[in-house]
Design a protein around this motif. Structure first.
Motif, mmCIF file in Angstrom:
data_model
loop_
_atom_site.group_PDB
_atom_site.id
_atom_site.type_symbol
_atom_site.label_atom_id
_atom_site.label_comp_id
_atom_site.label_asym_id
_atom_site.label_seq_id
_atom_site.Cartn_x
_atom_site.Cartn_y
_atom_site.Cartn_z
ATOM 1 N N GLN A 165 0.725 -1.313 -0.037
ATOM 2 C CA GLN A 165 0.035 -0.121 -0.031
ATOM 3 C C GLN A 165 1.027 1.249 0.013
ATOM 4 O OE1 GLN A 165 -3.340 0.141 -0.113
ATOM 5 N NE2 GLN A 165 -3.646 -2.033 0.150
ATOM 6 N N ALA A 202 1.527 4.566 1.562
ATOM 7 C CA ALA A 202 1.635 5.267 2.806
ATOM 8 C C ALA A 202 1.389 6.788 2.408
ATOM 9 C CB ALA A 202 2.697 5.067 3.823
ATOM 10 N N THR A 203 0.979 7.474 3.594
ATOM 11 C CA THR A 203 0.588 9.085 3.680
ATOM 12 C C THR A 203 1.980 9.693 3.243
ATOM 13 O OG1 THR A 203 1.063 9.042 5.972
ATOM 14 C CG2 THR A 203 -0.957 9.036 5.093
ATOM 15 N N ASP A 204 3.119 9.246 3.261
ATOM 16 C CA ASP A 204 4.144 9.970 2.816
ATOM 17 C C ASP A 204 4.934 9.325 1.511
ATOM 18 O OD1 ASP A 204 4.945 7.337 3.500
ATOM 19 O OD2 ASP A 204 6.739 8.063 5.081
ATOM 20 N N SER A 205 4.090 8.587 0.813
ATOM 21 C CA SER A 205 4.242 8.200 -0.621
ATOM 22 C C SER A 205 5.207 6.919 -0.394
ATOM 23 C CB SER A 205 4.845 9.307 -1.493
ATOM 24 O OG SER A 205 3.782 10.144 -1.545
ATOM 25 N N PHE A 230 -6.807 -2.305 5.332
ATOM 26 C CA PHE A 230 -5.697 -2.653 5.936
ATOM 27 C C PHE A 230 -5.458 -3.786 6.696
ATOM 28 C CE2 PHE A 230 -1.502 -0.593 6.933
ATOM 29 C CZ PHE A 230 -1.319 0.028 5.860
ATOM 30 N N TYR A 266 -10.119 8.749 5.782
ATOM 31 C CA TYR A 266 -8.980 8.449 6.552
ATOM 32 C C TYR A 266 -8.975 7.391 7.462
ATOM 33 C CZ TYR A 266 -7.003 13.359 6.465
ATOM 34 O OH TYR A 266 -6.211 14.371 5.964
ATOM 35 N N ASP A 301 -5.094 3.839 4.065
ATOM 36 C CA ASP A 301 -4.058 4.463 4.741
ATOM 37 C C ASP A 301 -4.174 4.027 6.379
ATOM 38 O OD1 ASP A 301 -2.733 6.081 2.746
ATOM 39 O OD2 ASP A 301 -4.427 7.114 2.747
ATOM 40 N N TYR A 303 -4.147 3.632 10.408
ATOM 41 C CA TYR A 303 -4.705 4.271 11.123
ATOM 42 C C TYR A 303 -4.380 3.520 12.598
ATOM 43 C CZ TYR A 303 -8.390 6.174 14.452
ATOM 44 O OH TYR A 303 -9.040 6.550 15.435
ATOM 45 N N GLY A 305 1.340 3.946 13.394
ATOM 46 C CA GLY A 305 0.914 3.460 11.984
ATOM 47 C C GLY A 305 0.436 1.876 12.296
ATOM 48 N N LYS A 355 -1.971 8.842 12.201
ATOM 49 C CA LYS A 355 -1.741 8.672 10.772
ATOM 50 C C LYS A 355 -0.457 8.445 10.450
ATOM 51 C CE LYS A 355 -4.925 8.276 8.352
ATOM 52 N NZ LYS A 355 -5.745 7.384 7.811
ATOM 53 N N GLY A 357 1.658 6.511 9.224
ATOM 54 C CA GLY A 357 2.273 5.168 8.702
ATOM 55 C C GLY A 357 3.684 5.170 7.925
#
Length: 509
Positions: free
Chosen positions: A192, A194-197, A208, A346, A351, A353, A357, A444, A446
């Protein structure tokens, strides 16, 4: 007399054929084949060794044949897909989602006409790759918002009689066709974003949770009561037992979810819905489960154009200040989370949670919301939803041992415009705003940011306290066969008229 009839009939036939040619009439052939085959292999092809374990799997072949013929031109294509049930996850990850894929391929055998079931409204067996969509899709849904959608390789036996209906379904997944090598299922690998790419090790699955189930069974029962409906769902999904080194052992851990919904309608226009589900037995890691979810929502028609509603959802979670062997995190199974817990996704979507993470340190969710709908025109609908989110359990402050964070997570505003330009063309535009808290930031984190949080000498890089999201979606859904059917209906009408004319001519003067 006979000669006069023949001449006139021939003239009408020529005129009819001329009219068909002017209408661009041509031949269109569409047919399909779906074939499932479940095999038990314990010596197929060669004699098995004493220590070998029989294998069971179901394979499926799907063919779609399309032929088209017209003057001086013929076209034909045959699309074939062959796969083993369970070879793909019920939905695929967002990193490898851009590919040609077989979404659904099923056949349904209807038994209504048989003597045994003639008193039923429906008795059928649906086999193959299919969507499982029940009620409001909170736990079982098509996940239509995701471009890849969601489907299952399953068999579902359906009954309907009077105001009652019941479905009994099941699935048994395998990685591929096996021979005397047992039935261990390794899930579907994937990652997957993550929120930081960054890519995080979370195989494609649902909400998830990672690994796809090895097998599942469910019972769904519904009863219509006037304009309302009550439903019951018992769902068991089984996960292959994991062992060290990313491997799996024989046997499964079974998670059981049971509960009911009531979809009430007052005065034919006000809606009050309630749900309660319990989740128990074992999670996929073998931990004891003790989780539940409750929901109550309303939508009142203020007048012919405006509807307002309040509601609240509670999904239990873990106390993240301590470790325990009991998992209290409720998982909303294989539904459509996008519909319920904010359009910005969210919670319970792709992503992570949870504290650092870690989804096993998920504190659950409380969602209090206001929903409004305003029908500006028959084909133009405006929607505004406001969500107030809280963690459902204590949130540990991992930077200060023994301390907890405020459970308030933030407020989300979702504004949507739906416009139906025609029956075949729909336009949807939306804008969402999340005003998040420091606690939401912590939960958040992750991917790499989650790992950084565990390092004492690497302080947090705090994120912004707000997020924005907007979209424009245009959906075109022409009914190709519908147009062909319209032409065929016109043709049938013309032929009927021709027949009447012939009958008139054939009558003795």
């Amino acid at each position: 007399m006979k000669k006069r009839f023949t001449h006139k009939a021939l003239l009408l036939l020529i005129l009819c054929l001329f009219a068909l040619e002017k209408e661009g009439f041509s031949q269109l052939l569409i047919n399909a084949q779906l074939r499932t085959r479940t095999e038990f292999r314990d010596g197929q092809g060669t004699l098995p060794l004493p220590h070998q374990t029989p294998s069971i799997f179901t394979s499926q072949r799907t063919r779609l044949n399309i032929g088209y013929g017209m003057d001086k031109l013929r076209l034909f294509t045959s699309i074939q897909d062959i796969r083993v049930w369970g070879q793909d996850a019920s939905t695929i990850s967002n990193i490898d989602g851009n590919k040609l894929f077989l979404h659904e391929a099923w056949g349904e055998i209807v038994f209504n006409d048989t003597t045994l079931f003639k008193s039923f409204k429906n008795v059928s067996l649906k086999l193959g790759r299919q969507e499982l969509v029940y009620d409001d899709e909170r736990l079982l849904g098509s996940l239509n918002w995701l471009q890849q959608g969601r489907r299952h390789d399953a068999a579902v036996l359906k009954f309907a009689k009077g105001t009652w209906s019941a479905d009994i379904g099941g699935a048994f997944n395998q990685q591929r066709e096996l021979k005397n090598t047992g039935n261990i299922y390794y899930g579907v690998p994937g990652t997957q974003i993550a929120t930081d790419s960054t890519n995080v090790a979370a195989p494609a699955g649902t909400n998830f949770i990672g690994t796809m189930y090895k097998s599942m069974q469910f019972l769904y029962v519904s009863k219509e009561i006037g304009f309302s409906k009550a439903t019951f769902l018992l769902f068991k999904d089984d996960f292959q037992k994991p062992i060290a080194g990313g491997k799996f052992a024989k046997g499964t851990y079974s998670r059981v979810t049971v509960g009911a919904n009531i979809f009430g309608t007052l005065m034919r226009k006000h809606k009050i819905d309630g749900s309660f589900f319990y989740q128990g037995n074992k999670d996929k890691l073998g931990n004891k489960m003790d989780a539940y979810m409750a929901s109550l929502s309303t939508l009142f028609a203020i007048d012919r154009k405006l509807s307002l509603g309040l509601g609240g959802d509670y999904l239990s979670g873990n106390n993240t200040t301590k470790s325990g062997e009991v998992n209290r995190r409720f998982d909303p199974l294989y539904g459509t989370p996008h519909k319920f817990w904010g359009y910005m996704d969210y919670f319970y979507v792709a992503d992570a949670y949870g504290v650092q993470g870690n989804v096993t340190r998920n504190p659950g969710l409380i969602d209090l919301y206001l929903k409004s709908r305003y029908k500006l025109k028959d084909n133009l609908l405006l929607s505004l939803d406001i969500h107030e989110f809280y963690a459902g359990n204590k949130v540990a402050d991992e930077t200060t041992p023994g301390q907890t964070l405020d459970t308030r997570l933030g407020t989300e505003f979702d504004f949507i415009i739906n416009y139906n330009f025609t029956k075949q063309i729909g336009i949807e535009a939306g804008y969402s705003l999340m005003l998040g808290t420091n606690t939401l930031d912590r939960l958040k984190r992750g991917g790499n940011q989650g790992a950084i949080a565990a390092t004492a000498n690497a302080p947090y890089i705090n994120k912004r306290n707000n997020g924005n999201w907007a979209y424009l979606m245009i959906t075109i859904r022409p009914d190709l066969l519908g147009q062909i059917n319209d032409k065929l209906a016109s043709l049938v009408k013309s032929v009927d008229g021709l027949r009447k004319d012939v009958d008139t001519l054939n009558q003795p003067k």
